[in-house]
Write a protein that holds these residues in place. Structure first.
Motif, PDB file in Angstrom:
ATOM      1  N   LEU A   1       6.420   8.067   4.386  1.00  0.00           N
ATOM      2  CA  LEU A   1       6.327   6.926   5.304  1.00  0.00           C
ATOM      3  C   LEU A   1       5.767   7.364   6.647  1.00  0.00           C
ATOM      4  O   LEU A   1       4.883   6.712   7.201  1.00  0.00           O
ATOM      5  N   ASN A   2       6.264   8.464   7.191  1.00  0.00           N
ATOM      6  CA  ASN A   2       5.762   8.943   8.474  1.00  0.00           C
ATOM      7  C   ASN A   2       4.281   9.300   8.396  1.00  0.00           C
ATOM      8  O   ASN A   2       3.511   9.012   9.319  1.00  0.00           O
ATOM      9  N   GLU A   3       3.893   9.933   7.308  1.00  0.00           N
ATOM     10  CA  GLU A   3       2.478  10.272   7.125  1.00  0.00           C
ATOM     11  C   GLU A   3       1.623   9.002   7.076  1.00  0.00           C
ATOM     12  O   GLU A   3       0.556   8.920   7.701  1.00  0.00           O
TER      13      GLU A   3
ATOM     14  N   ARG B   1       0.835  -1.207   0.000  1.00  0.00           N
ATOM     15  CA  ARG B   1       0.000   0.000   0.000  1.00  0.00           C
ATOM     16  C   ARG B   1       0.864   1.250   0.000  1.00  0.00           C
ATOM     17  O   ARG B   1       0.583   2.215  -0.724  1.00  0.00           O
ATOM     18  N   LEU B   2       1.913   1.235   0.801  1.00  0.00           N
ATOM     19  CA  LEU B   2       2.802   2.391   0.886  1.00  0.00           C
ATOM     20  C   LEU B   2       3.512   2.624  -0.439  1.00  0.00           C
ATOM     21  O   LEU B   2       3.592   3.767  -0.913  1.00  0.00           O
ATOM     22  N   ARG B   3       4.032   1.547  -1.031  1.00  0.00           N
ATOM     23  CA  ARG B   3       4.779   1.702  -2.287  1.00  0.00           C
ATOM     24  C   ARG B   3       3.922   2.335  -3.380  1.00  0.00           C
ATOM     25  O   ARG B   3       4.437   3.093  -4.208  1.00  0.00           O
ATOM     26  N   LYS B   4       2.650   2.058  -3.383  1.00  0.00           N
ATOM     27  CA  LYS B   4       1.764   2.605  -4.414  1.00  0.00           C
ATOM     28  C   LYS B   4       1.582   4.117  -4.287  1.00  0.00           C
ATOM     29  O   LYS B   4       1.146   4.773  -5.229  1.00  0.00           O
ATOM     30  N   THR B   5       1.912   4.653  -3.105  1.00  0.00           N
ATOM     31  CA  THR B   5       1.760   6.098  -2.907  1.00  0.00           C
ATOM     32  C   THR B   5       3.044   6.876  -3.210  1.00  0.00           C
ATOM     33  O   THR B   5       3.023   8.102  -3.259  1.00  0.00           O
ATOM     34  N   ILE B   6       4.135   6.152  -3.430  1.00  0.00           N
ATOM     35  CA  ILE B   6       5.430   6.810  -3.641  1.00  0.00           C
ATOM     36  C   ILE B   6       5.618   7.107  -5.121  1.00  0.00           C
ATOM     37  O   ILE B   6       5.654   6.182  -5.944  1.00  0.00           O
ATOM     38  N   PRO B   7       5.730   8.369  -5.508  1.00  0.00           N
ATOM     39  CA  PRO B   7       5.935   8.687  -6.931  1.00  0.00           C
ATOM     40  C   PRO B   7       7.321   8.280  -7.402  1.00  0.00           C
ATOM     41  O   PRO B   7       8.270   8.239  -6.622  1.00  0.00           O
TER      42      PRO B   7
ATOM     43  N   GLY C   1      13.082   1.431   0.087  1.00  0.00           N
ATOM     44  CA  GLY C   1      14.457   1.768  -0.261  1.00  0.00           C
ATOM     45  C   GLY C   1      15.156   2.767   0.635  1.00  0.00           C
ATOM     46  O   GLY C   1      16.202   3.308   0.249  1.00  0.00           O
ATOM     47  N   LEU C   2      14.623   3.012   1.828  1.00  0.00           N
ATOM     48  CA  LEU C   2      15.301   3.922   2.747  1.00  0.00           C
ATOM     49  C   LEU C   2      16.417   3.196   3.498  1.00  0.00           C
ATOM     50  O   LEU C   2      16.310   2.003   3.778  1.00  0.00           O
ATOM     51  N   LYS C   3      17.464   3.918   3.824  1.00  0.00           N
ATOM     52  CA  LYS C   3      18.563   3.375   4.614  1.00  0.00           C
ATOM     53  C   LYS C   3      18.338   3.748   6.070  1.00  0.00           C
ATOM     54  O   LYS C   3      18.501   4.912   6.459  1.00  0.00           O
ATOM     55  N   VAL C   4      17.921   2.779   6.858  1.00  0.00           N
ATOM     56  CA  VAL C   4      17.577   3.047   8.249  1.00  0.00           C
ATOM     57  C   VAL C   4      18.226   2.014   9.168  1.00  0.00           C
ATOM     58  O   VAL C   4      18.523   0.891   8.753  1.00  0.00           O
TER      59      VAL C   4
ATOM     60  N   MET D   1      10.735   0.315  10.498  1.00  0.00           N
ATOM     61  CA  MET D   1      11.936   0.021   9.708  1.00  0.00           C
ATOM     62  C   MET D   1      11.643  -0.969   8.593  1.00  0.00           C
ATOM     63  O   MET D   1      12.190  -0.861   7.497  1.00  0.00           O
ATOM     64  N   GLU D   2      10.778  -1.941   8.876  1.00  0.00           N
ATOM     65  CA  GLU D   2      10.422  -2.906   7.833  1.00  0.00           C
ATOM     66  C   GLU D   2       9.788  -2.198   6.643  1.00  0.00           C
ATOM     67  O   GLU D   2      10.101  -2.495   5.478  1.00  0.00           O
ATOM     68  N   LEU D   3       8.916  -1.244   6.911  1.00  0.00           N
ATOM     69  CA  LEU D   3       8.290  -0.475   5.831  1.00  0.00           C
ATOM     70  C   LEU D   3       9.311   0.435   5.161  1.00  0.00           C
ATOM     71  O   LEU D   3       9.282   0.615   3.933  1.00  0.00           O
TER      72      LEU D   3
END
Length: 282
Positions: free
Chosen positions: A74-76, A56-62, A125-128, A118-120
């Motif tokens: 991600l925070n939102e 679901r999150l990936r679909k919102t990332i342009p 592709g974030l470095k956390v 962190m899993e999300l």
């Protein structure tokens, strides 16, 4: 010809999970910690649910979004849309460390929320990294503009002054004088997957000791010994719990292991006396 296959126990499963030196399965290992309290728990279903959230999150990332933009989105998604937050009503509830329960209620403690967050983050592709900060687990995010240290309860970024203030309550325990500077950078080192799981287990250990839940406490100590087989204190603690549960032979073995492994322990005379009592009762 018939074949008899023995189903691995929850402890066997945990041992397989934490044996990974590379690509440590943090979420799966964290989810498995609840199996002692909830034997019927389907850990794979927890992973499936988080995969669904990640999709679901990936679909919102342009396409082409920067790391800072992905971090903001991600925070939102995590704190506003999904509503993850602190369990302010009962911070000491052990279910705050049960990942399936945190997913269901959207409430947890810093470390359990951090594991999900962190899993999300990794999924986009974030470095956390997780930061095993004293008193309050944190996360570190690397973006083009620098490093963000974030409180996983709120998603709020923390300044150097804020972090230094959070170290103040620990100053006396470290033997620092009033004018001494606490070495902040030492407390911002990334925690390994095993270290994160160990901190979660120690949180549960503290709760189970307080509540007197010996079977659950034994399960935690079994896992701590799998994670850190060279830590003598874990054998002592497990031996004492086993003795209380009437498992004298196993208790004796653990306490003898503690005496053999520990370097001049302060409680040596007490443990040796307990060993003699166990021997006499056999």
């Amino acid at each position: 010809m018939s074949f008899n296959f023995e189903v691995p126990s929850a402890l066997d499963h945990f041992q397989c999970l934490v044996g990974h030196d590379v690509a440590f399965p943090l979420l799966e290992a964290a989810a498995s910690l609840a199996q002692e309290a909830v034997p019927e728990l389907d850990v794979q279903d927890v992973l499936f649910q988080v995969d669904g959230l990640a999709e679901r999150l990936r679909k919102t990332i342009p396409w082409g979004a920067t790391a800072m933009q992905r971090h903001f989105m991600l925070n939102e998604f995590f704190y506003e849309k999904l509503g993850f937050a602190a369990n302010a009503n009962d911070f000491t509830d052990p279910s705050n460390s049960y990942m399936h329960h945190v997913l269901q209620t959207r409430r947890g403690i810093p470390i359990s929320l951090a594991v999900l967050w962190m899993e999300l983050a990794w999924g986009i592709g974030l470095k956390v990294d997780g930061i095993s900060f004293p008193g309050h687990f944190l996360v570190k995010v690397r973006v083009d503009e620098g490093i963000i240290i974030q409180d996983p309860l709120t998603g709020r970024g923390l300044t150097q002054n804020m972090l230094s203030e959070r170290l103040e309550p620990f100053r006396e325990g470290w033997g620092l004088a009033e004018d001494d500077i606490a070495p902040l950078h030492m407390f911002l080192v990334p925690a390994s997957g095993a270290e994160i799981i160990e901190r979660m287990l120690r949180n549960l250990k503290s709760i189970y000791v307080q509540d007197g839940q010996q079977p659950l406490l034994l399960g935690v100590l079994n896992r701590l010994i799998i994670l850190s087989p060279k830590h003598a204190d874990n054998y002592r603690d497990r031996g004492l719990v086993l003795a209380q549960m009437g498992q004298r032979n196993d208790a004796l073995r653990d306490l003898q292991t503690y005496v053999r492994m520990a370097q001049a322990p302060h409680d040596l005379s007490l443990i040796e006396a307990r060993i003699e009592l166990l021997r006499a009762a056999r």
